[in-house]
Enzyme design. Sequence first.
Site, PDB file in Angstrom:
ATOM      1  N   GLY A 187      22.174  73.088 148.716  1.00 27.72           N
ATOM      2  CA  GLY A 187      23.488  73.541 149.155  1.00 27.72           C
ATOM      3  C   GLY A 187      24.359  72.349 149.473  1.00 27.72           C
ATOM      4  N   SER A 188      25.289  72.550 150.373  1.00 26.58           N
ATOM      5  CA  SER A 188      26.265  71.500 150.658  1.00 26.58           C
ATOM      6  C   SER A 188      25.637  70.360 151.470  1.00 26.58           C
ATOM      7  CB  SER A 188      27.439  72.093 151.433  1.00 26.58           C
ATOM      8  OG  SER A 188      26.965  72.616 152.649  1.00 26.58           O
ATOM      9  N   CYS A 195      26.557  71.378 140.919  1.00 21.08           N
ATOM     10  CA  CYS A 195      26.351  70.165 141.720  1.00 21.08           C
ATOM     11  C   CYS A 195      26.472  68.940 140.827  1.00 21.08           C
ATOM     12  CB  CYS A 195      24.990  70.208 142.388  1.00 21.08           C
ATOM     13  SG  CYS A 195      23.667  70.570 141.233  1.00 21.08           S
ATOM     14  N   LYS A 200      15.642  82.838 151.538  1.00 23.22           N
ATOM     15  CA  LYS A 200      16.975  83.322 151.936  1.00 23.22           C
ATOM     16  C   LYS A 200      18.000  82.845 150.915  1.00 23.22           C
ATOM     17  CE  LYS A 200      20.548  81.958 153.972  1.00 23.22           C
ATOM     18  NZ  LYS A 200      21.554  82.713 153.191  1.00 23.22           N
ATOM     19  N   GLU A 235      18.613  69.217 148.410  1.00 20.65           N
ATOM     20  CA  GLU A 235      19.440  68.856 147.251  1.00 20.65           C
ATOM     21  C   GLU A 235      20.863  69.265 147.592  1.00 20.65           C
ATOM     22  OE1 GLU A 235      18.846  67.021 144.896  1.00 20.65           O
ATOM     23  OE2 GLU A 235      16.680  66.906 145.117  1.00 20.65           O
ATOM     24  N   GLU A 258      33.785  66.127 147.116  1.00 23.41           N
ATOM     25  CA  GLU A 258      33.374  67.202 146.205  1.00 23.41           C
ATOM     26  C   GLU A 258      34.361  68.363 146.324  1.00 23.41           C
ATOM     27  OE1 GLU A 258      29.877  69.742 147.011  1.00 23.41           O
ATOM     28  OE2 GLU A 258      29.190  69.187 145.010  1.00 23.41           O
ATOM     29  N   VAL A 290      25.683  71.073 155.390  1.00 25.13           N
ATOM     30  CA  VAL A 290      24.594  71.905 155.935  1.00 25.13           C
ATOM     31  C   VAL A 290      23.247  71.192 155.780  1.00 25.13           C
ATOM     32  CG1 VAL A 290      23.357  74.098 155.703  1.00 25.13           C
ATOM     33  CG2 VAL A 290      25.849  74.070 155.570  1.00 25.13           C
TER      34      VAL A 290
HETATM   35  P1  NAD Z   1      26.138  75.990 151.527  1.00 24.90           P
HETATM   36  O1  NAD Z   1      25.585  74.746 152.121  1.00 24.90           O
HETATM   37  O2  NAD Z   1      27.325  76.610 152.153  1.00 24.90           O
HETATM   38  O3  NAD Z   1      25.028  77.138 151.506  1.00 24.90           O
HETATM   39  C1  NAD Z   1      23.757  76.933 150.909  1.00 24.90           C
HETATM   40  C2  NAD Z   1      22.763  77.885 151.554  1.00 24.90           C
HETATM   41  O4  NAD Z   1      22.606  77.513 152.914  1.00 24.90           O
HETATM   42  C3  NAD Z   1      23.192  79.343 151.548  1.00 24.90           C
HETATM   43  O5  NAD Z   1      22.068  80.178 151.398  1.00 24.90           O
HETATM   44  C4  NAD Z   1      23.789  79.512 152.938  1.00 24.90           C
HETATM   45  O6  NAD Z   1      23.754  80.843 153.400  1.00 24.90           O
HETATM   46  C5  NAD Z   1      22.875  78.631 153.754  1.00 24.90           C
HETATM   47  N1  NAD Z   1      23.454  78.119 155.000  1.00 24.90           N
HETATM   48  C6  NAD Z   1      24.766  77.985 155.334  1.00 24.90           C
HETATM   49  N2  NAD Z   1      24.874  77.488 156.571  1.00 24.90           N
HETATM   50  C7  NAD Z   1      23.606  77.284 157.032  1.00 24.90           C
HETATM   51  C8  NAD Z   1      23.061  76.752 158.227  1.00 24.90           C
HETATM   52  N3  NAD Z   1      23.840  76.347 159.229  1.00 24.90           N
HETATM   53  N4  NAD Z   1      21.718  76.665 158.324  1.00 24.90           N
HETATM   54  C9  NAD Z   1      20.916  77.037 157.306  1.00 24.90           C
HETATM   55  N5  NAD Z   1      21.379  77.560 156.163  1.00 24.90           N
HETATM   56  C10 NAD Z   1      22.709  77.676 156.006  1.00 24.90           C
HETATM   57  O7  NAD Z   1      26.396  75.685 149.983  1.00 24.90           O
HETATM   58  P2  NAD Z   1      26.983  76.677 148.867  1.00 24.90           P
HETATM   59  O8  NAD Z   1      28.453  76.790 149.072  1.00 24.90           O
HETATM   60  O9  NAD Z   1      26.165  77.925 148.794  1.00 24.90           O
HETATM   61  O10 NAD Z   1      26.678  75.857 147.531  1.00 24.90           O
HETATM   62  C11 NAD Z   1      27.504  74.858 147.038  1.00 24.90           C
HETATM   63  C12 NAD Z   1      26.954  73.499 147.372  1.00 24.90           C
HETATM   64  O11 NAD Z   1      25.629  73.386 146.890  1.00 24.90           O
HETATM   65  C13 NAD Z   1      27.721  72.375 146.701  1.00 24.90           C
HETATM   66  O12 NAD Z   1      27.894  71.330 147.622  1.00 24.90           O
HETATM   67  C14 NAD Z   1      26.806  71.942 145.568  1.00 24.90           C
HETATM   68  O13 NAD Z   1      26.967  70.618 145.143  1.00 24.90           O
HETATM   69  C15 NAD Z   1      25.466  72.166 146.185  1.00 24.90           C
HETATM   70  N6  NAD Z   1      24.439  72.308 145.168  1.00 24.90           N
HETATM   71  C16 NAD Z   1      23.552  71.274 145.017  1.00 24.90           C
HETATM   72  C17 NAD Z   1      22.585  71.344 144.031  1.00 24.90           C
HETATM   73  C18 NAD Z   1      21.610  70.222 143.820  1.00 24.90           C
HETATM   74  O14 NAD Z   1      20.588  70.454 143.196  1.00 24.90           O
HETATM   75  N7  NAD Z   1      21.875  69.033 144.317  1.00 24.90           N
HETATM   76  C19 NAD Z   1      22.511  72.469 143.202  1.00 24.90           C
HETATM   77  C20 NAD Z   1      23.433  73.489 143.395  1.00 24.90           C
HETATM   78  C21 NAD Z   1      24.384  73.399 144.393  1.00 24.90           C
END
Ligand code: NAD
Length: 496
Positions: free
Chosen positions: A227-228, A283, A174, A249, A384, A231
Amino acid sequence: MENFKNLINGKWTGAVSGNTLKSVNPANSDEIVGTVPASGREDVDNAVDAARRAFQKWRLTPAPKRGEILFKAAELLHKNKEELGRLVTREMGKVLPEGLGDVQEAIDMAYYMAGEGRRLSGETVFSELPDKDCKSMRVPLGVFALITPWNFPTAIPAWKIFPSIISGNTVVFKPSSYTPVSAARLVEIIVDAGVPEGVINLVHGAGEDIGEYLSTHPGIDGVSFTGSTAVGTKLARICGELDKEISCEMGGKNPIIVMDDARLDLAVEGAIWGGFGTTGQRCTAASRVIVHKKIYDEFLERFTAAAKRLRLGDGLKPSTDVGPVINEPQMNKVLGYIEIGKKEGARLILGGKRKTDGDLQKGYFIEPTIFSDVTPGMRIAKEEIFGPVVAVIRAEDLSDAIDIANAVEYGLSSSIYTQDVNKSAVAERDLEAGLVYINAPTIGAEIQLPFGGTKKSGLGRKEAGGRGGALDMFTKWKVIYRDFSGRLQKAQIDKD
Ligand code: NAD
């Protein structure tokens, strides 16, 4: 504009509901890059079911054979690099050289993991008993849910898809609903390489609608999330209760330390690339620069002068240095943090505003922004922001700089600029981060080593290659004892 579909059991199909989502170019919100299904629970059920059915056959496909398919995927990605790179730029906003770099990371990972098809090894050791042998081997977990963010629309999916399927798992992927078209093209290319039906399933949709449902689905054995932190930690808690494997991550607040003996030209260049590359939406972005008091003023002057020269614009234009932020909510969040910084008493010395002049009118552009006189307790020094905003902090000495660097909840990447080998050794040892760079900015990880953070930046296993990398996430160890003595032998008990 093209309409893309989900991939379930090898068939491209719309959402059961018939609903769709639009993907918008952040440099020009009038341009729709494509539409994808807005999937619901039934679509997820179908995808998980397809992956479960495909697993039994795929796990028995010899790993070198799986590797040959990945090798072909690498070749096809390489052939389509230009098209995919441009798509990444149109959909995510990063400048074209970075869009192409995003795809190159996917290519590198495909080649690397193709090779793992012939290297997935365990140990064979002597038994303490005669006529008995023992070995350990990696086996797949089953079906993985792969959940990815928007900032690396092809690289991060590739970091998850290739190691998971080379290990013999099947997947339900996804992608972020902000960059679904790049993800769809990536999957199309991987399927063209000959991945059998059901091994990769793709479901599009918003995280809040299907992300949690997918991760907690009874048919899912493991979750790999990027992601964040909000989440990721929530999912980790829920999956923990369900006894599901999960690795996350997450966010970062990455520091560059600049010591008084540093080569300032290098440090300035590194801080520009680390802070404003990808519009600060990495990130590993360097959102804090911690500068020794003796060179603080000079660094600030040179850093600001260099940032002033950066040109905002559409990432497809060769003249652009910094692209837009991903969407309106993210733009408002970044602008909100700029207001917070001002209220906290930090000095705004560059940027700070949305730009809408000329070609920028329909995009989400924010000027490269620098705050000086930031103190470690301020929110802009701790949280962040994920945009083109850098906080410059003064440090007394090395020990103070490291304390400041470590005084945040995150621990993804870090860096120090110094010509003194002893100082770099101390930083290497004491910085609380998954990655430490010496005389280089906080970004630039290579795929043949593990990637991931500590503290609130990472939970569970790491990504990418090398010892302790993604194969540990996507396999578990199985140990086999074979007794060919023809009699009952008892370990530990059959002793003279
Ligand atoms: P996000 O957490 O909003 O979304 C990430 C993914 O999770 C998306 O596919 C989203 O649709 C999904 N998601 C959202 N809510 C969810 C839930 N309740 N349950 C399951 N899935 C859910 O993050 P974003 O805005 O897409 O990305 C930015 C963040 O990602 C930043 O915090 C960044 O630091 C982090 N990031 C980390 C790395 C790493 O390797 N550490 C790499 C890239 C980005």
